[in-house]
Design a protein around this motif. Structure first.
Motif: not given
Length: 165
Positions: A67-80, A118-127
């Motif tokens: 589960l930790a590996d899956r969370r790390a992979a999902l976190a990486q995808r969110l960073q992408d 831009k504000r909407a894009l930055l909201g996606v980035v922040a989330t």
């Protein structure tokens, strides 16, 4: 109350076989149509045990690591996602319109997204960054605070540069 049927040598042999196959007490009870207590008594008489605390602990540790590996992979995808969306803030943006009496479809290219977009894009980035940090927090102390203050600074600079429309 019905009387329990007596335990036979065949029952004992079957418990020994099923136990050797790695089956648990409740599974053996279901297969033989006996109560868990009866199976425990038979196993005790045969010198067998259903205690598998070490196996359960190891399986739990493996599951937690997976589960930790899956969370790390999902976190990486969110960073992408965050990086990809952040790139769009200063890139040309295609707008479209569908309307008019003839229901025409029209597109036009803007040099950059509008301030609202831009504000909407930055909201996606922040989330995406926020969720990524929750799934895989930085290891070093104060890391999340540093990232949060970096994002706050970035958003403040963008707001100052483009105005808050």
């Amino acid at each position: 109350m019905a009387k329990a049927k007596p335990v036979t040598d065949k029952d004992r042999e079957r418990v020994r076989e099923l136990h050797a196959q790695g089956k648990g007490r409740n599974e053996i009870a279901g297969l033989l149509g006996r109560s868990g207590r009866t199976i425990s008594e038979i196993a005790k008489g045969l010198g067998l045990s259903f205690a598998r605390a070490a196996e359960v602990r190891q399986a739990t540790e493996i599951r937690q690591a997976d589960l930790a590996d899956r969370r790390a992979a999902l976190a990486q995808r969110l960073q992408d996602v965050a990086e990809r969306e952040l790139e769009k803030v200063h890139q040309p943006h295609t707008y479209w319109d569908w309307g008019g009496k003839d229901h025409d479809f029209d597109t036009y290219e803007a040099p950059e997204p509008t301030p609202a977009d831009k504000r909407a894009l930055l909201g996606v980035v922040a989330t995406a960054v926020d969720r990524s940090l929750k799934l895989a927090p930085p290891k070093e102390e104060g890391g999340a605070d540093k990232v949060g203050s970096l994002l706050t600074s970035l958003f403040d600079q963008l707001r100052d540069r483009h105005g808050d429309h």
